[in-house]
Motif scaffolding. Structure first.
Motif, short mmCIF file in Angstrom:
data_model
loop_
_atom_site.label_atom_id
_atom_site.label_comp_id
_atom_site.label_asym_id
_atom_site.label_seq_id
_atom_site.Cartn_x
_atom_site.Cartn_y
_atom_site.Cartn_z
N MET A 190 -2.45 -7.35 16.23
CA MET A 190 -3.48 -6.78 15.23
C MET A 190 -3.72 -5.28 15.40
SD MET A 190 -3.86 -9.79 13.62
CE MET A 190 -5.62 -10.12 12.90
N PRO A 191 -4.38 -4.61 14.46
CA PRO A 191 -4.64 -5.36 13.20
C PRO A 191 -3.62 -5.51 12.02
CG PRO A 191 -5.08 -2.80 13.23
CD PRO A 191 -4.88 -3.24 14.46
N ILE A 192 -3.78 -6.07 10.97
CA ILE A 192 -2.85 -6.12 10.08
C ILE A 192 -2.66 -4.88 9.30
CG2 ILE A 192 -2.41 -7.31 7.67
CD1 ILE A 192 -3.70 -9.59 8.82
N ALA A 193 -1.61 -4.33 9.25
CA ALA A 193 -1.37 -2.95 8.75
C ALA A 193 -1.46 -2.95 7.11
CB ALA A 193 -0.07 -2.30 9.17
N LEU A 194 -0.87 -4.03 6.52
CA LEU A 194 -0.90 -4.23 5.20
C LEU A 194 -1.06 -5.54 4.62
CD1 LEU A 194 -0.27 -3.14 2.12
CD2 LEU A 194 1.95 -3.63 2.65
N ILE A 195 -2.04 -5.70 3.76
CA ILE A 195 -2.27 -6.93 3.39
C ILE A 195 -1.62 -6.99 1.86
CG2 ILE A 195 -3.89 -8.74 2.57
CD1 ILE A 195 -5.36 -8.35 4.78
N ASN A 196 -0.32 -7.62 1.82
CA ASN A 196 0.56 -7.54 0.67
C ASN A 196 -0.13 -8.30 -0.31
OD1 ASN A 196 3.01 -5.91 -0.32
ND2 ASN A 196 3.64 -8.02 -0.64
N ASP A 197 -1.14 -8.11 -0.94
CA ASP A 197 -1.77 -8.94 -1.90
C ASP A 197 -2.69 -8.06 -2.79
OD1 ASP A 197 -1.87 -11.52 -2.91
OD2 ASP A 197 -3.96 -11.82 -2.07
N ARG A 198 -2.79 -8.55 -4.18
CA ARG A 198 -3.64 -7.84 -5.04
C ARG A 198 -3.03 -6.27 -5.14
NH1 ARG A 198 -9.20 -11.03 -5.58
NH2 ARG A 198 -8.37 -13.12 -4.60
N GLN A 199 -4.24 -5.28 -4.90
CA GLN A 199 -3.77 -3.89 -4.89
C GLN A 199 -2.68 -3.53 -3.88
OE1 GLN A 199 -6.94 -5.05 -5.51
NE2 GLN A 199 -7.54 -3.72 -7.52
N GLY A 200 -2.50 -4.40 -2.75
CA GLY A 200 -1.64 -4.08 -1.92
C GLY A 200 -0.28 -4.49 -2.27
N LYS A 201 0.07 -5.28 -3.50
CA LYS A 201 1.41 -5.48 -3.65
C LYS A 201 2.07 -4.02 -4.26
CE LYS A 201 1.37 -10.43 -3.84
NZ LYS A 201 2.19 -11.51 -4.32
N PRO A 202 1.51 -3.21 -5.07
CA PRO A 202 2.15 -2.04 -5.62
C PRO A 202 2.37 -1.19 -4.44
CG PRO A 202 0.17 -2.64 -7.23
CD PRO A 202 0.20 -3.60 -5.96
N PRO A 242 -4.75 9.35 5.85
CA PRO A 242 -3.77 9.65 6.97
C PRO A 242 -2.40 9.24 6.75
CG PRO A 242 -5.02 7.95 7.55
CD PRO A 242 -5.47 8.09 6.23
N ILE A 243 -1.54 9.85 7.44
CA ILE A 243 -0.04 9.10 7.43
C ILE A 243 -0.09 7.69 8.33
CG2 ILE A 243 2.23 9.64 8.74
CD1 ILE A 243 1.69 12.53 8.39
N ALA A 244 0.32 6.76 7.48
CA ALA A 244 0.37 5.36 8.17
C ALA A 244 1.21 5.28 9.20
CB ALA A 244 0.67 4.26 6.85
N LEU A 245 2.70 5.73 9.08
CA LEU A 245 3.71 5.49 9.84
C LEU A 245 4.42 6.80 10.07
CD1 LEU A 245 5.82 4.02 11.68
CD2 LEU A 245 7.19 3.60 9.84
N ILE A 246 4.28 7.47 11.35
CA ILE A 246 5.49 8.55 11.77
C ILE A 246 6.57 7.88 12.27
CG2 ILE A 246 5.74 10.48 12.96
CD1 ILE A 246 2.94 11.25 12.76
N ASN A 247 7.68 7.96 11.28
CA ASN A 247 8.88 7.21 11.49
C ASN A 247 9.97 8.03 12.41
OD1 ASN A 247 10.48 4.80 10.71
ND2 ASN A 247 11.73 6.49 10.13
#
Lengths: 335, 335
Positions: free
Chosen positions: A239-251, B240-245
């Motif tokens: 954790m934490p969750i980096a991206l909740i891929n739902d709603r505004q998170g999907k785009p 911020p930058i989310a991932l430095i790849n």
């Protein structure tokens, strides 16, 4: 972004399991096999929607058409829960609950600890009171703190053995046959199909190729935080969750994974989770197609909507295509 | 994760441009066209490395071989800067500097403000003192605060018009011909090719298909934070930058985008950025191949290493294949 969608779904699912462990409906999986060779969508009833899908695909893939879309830009994104397979209850929540049981079997002391105790006893009250905190603890306990390899193996075990409630069938049987045909139809016309799910990404990747013909690298989902160890050469999830891929998170997920607007996007009425994906699709510079699955078939599947009616309202406002499962789908489940 | 790699590269690049705007080396782009039909890698000199690549591909794609890898698991990841194109200076840093100039032209007041002033005047001292803070300001100013569409258009303009220093040629001319052949060779044997770059993802996506035959959805890179607006239906990028790849971030980026170990991975000596990607590749359950490009050709390209010698040390320790650009590559740049 409303970050609690996945978590609220988990509460709802726990409620459903506790209050309605069985159902009057014994299921009605069809085994008809009357597909005509000429019909790419045999499980879709004839009507304006089926016609619109076929016209869209024909016009955008005909190089002589003003609506033609170059091959590289034919991107299709499909939600999973409620769009490609049933979501009452959500499969991943069932997995988390199974994990809790197995973890308590292996370590009986857990059965007396919250939030394990509440799940094992079907204690709705605990989750109603504990809210996000309790749910985050379950997600953390069942989905993080192990290597990717370990997680993968428990998920594969789950899919191999678990029976979906109400129908007592494998999860694979809960896929929607008309959508499998639609995925195939789009792919046969050069569309690259992606899954874009609120579920966590590795969970769905274990079955995406086998269930839907979608390779793991074309799955977009909710992602944890990862760390790589030079010594073990393994990734650990936490954790934490980096991206909740739902709603505004999907785009956002689509941007990170694909970097383009989809031209075809399919979601469902249920938790308002797909509205933004369909908006993002409709903002494409190309002709685009939005599909919103409405669960209105209490006999063959489930009937449910949204208190807010947001997904259907957005569909009407934006002229998106709404699937009536009752009217538009000849068959519901995978054959 | 060492989060400053990209930033340090930016400092180095600014130093190089300031202290060494031109070079004695006029460049030596070959135009030889003696590729034999039978040779999949005509710009690679005959020798143990070329032989090892061909043997690896043959043995892993022969269904009768004990080393056979199923088609769906043939994943190849390539770093970009210094592995697929030249990185002295780094192309994306050149873009940022161009943007600063154009922004100052459009808004002359910026020319007197830091960090714009320092870039416009080639003030190395400012960046040496200002460190991360000053560099983050440049990245924020040139890469965020606009829609994806606006960013995309400035990047396309840059690639269409910019001339790479020392060679005074398009950036496209700075691709390495042997690597283009290697990408084609792998793909012709069913390997799916991904770019895995420390550069920001959308920057490279604009040219990945045209330059390398890698579609945008197969690019893994450094990512910002995004927000989606329902009203405009556009995504905005921000810090911020989310991932430095880069470094430990590369296996993380691969996990998020692909969800599998690559079986073939290529990086380069220069900033220690690819060691973890090659480690992650080598941890595959399948036979795997690691390639580390060593820039040892001061005549035809550049000669540089690492103070720590970390990439070459890791290569020796782990038996990775090291490319001597001088000895192994018959031609350097794209023909």
């Amino acid at each position: 972004m409303k970050k609690t969608a996945l978590l609220l779904a988990m509460v709802c699912t726990i409620s459903i399991r506790c209050s309605n462990p069985s159902s009057n409906n014994s299921g009605n999986l069809t085994d008809s096999s009357h597909a005509m060779v000429a019909d790419p969508l045999p499980s879709w009833n004839e009507g304006p929607l089926k016609k619109a899908i076929i016209e869209y695909v024909k016009s955008t893939t005909d190089s002589g058409s003003q609506h033609f879309i170059p091959l590289v830009d034919r991107i299709a994104t499909f939600d999973n829960d409620g769009t490609l397979w049933a979501e009452k209850p959500i499969v991943q929540v069932l997995y988390a609950m199974e994990r809790v049981k197995k973890m308590a079997e292996a370590n009986p002391a857990l059965a007396n600890k919250q939030p394990f105790k509440a799940i094992l006893n079907g204690d709705k009250e605990f989750f109603a009171k504990g809210g996000e905190k309790a749910l985050f603890e379950i997600i953390a306990a069942t989905h993080t703190g192990m290597s990717e390899e370990s997680f993968d193996s428990t998920v594969r075990d789950f899919f191999a053995n678990f029976k979906y409630p109400k129908y007592n069938l494998s999860v694979k049987s809960m896929r929607y046959q008309p959508q499998l045909e639609l995925l195939d139809y789009l792919r046969s016309h050069g569309f690259k199909s992606f899954m874009c799910t609120g579920g966590t990404i590795e969970f769905v990747r274990t079955i995406s190729q086998d269930y839907y013909g979608i390779p793991p690298e074309q799955v977009i989902g909710t992602t944890f935080t990862y760390s790589f160890s030079d010594s073990t050469r393994q990734l650990s999830r936490k954790m934490p969750i980096a991206l909740i891929n739902d709603r505004q998170g999907k785009p956002v997920g689509i941007q990170v994974h694909i970097g383009k607007h989809p031209v075809f996007a399919a979601g469902n009425v249920g938790n308002e989770g797909d509205i933004q994906m369909l908006e993002f699709c409709q903002a494409s510079k190309y002709p685009s197609f939005q599909l919103m699955v409405n669960h209105d078939d209490s006999t063959r599947e489930f009937a449910y909507g949204e208190k807010s009616n947001a997904s259907l309202n957005a569909s009407e406002k934006n002229k998106w295509h709404v699937v009536s499962m009752k009217k538009d789908w000849k068959d519901i489940f995978a054959k």
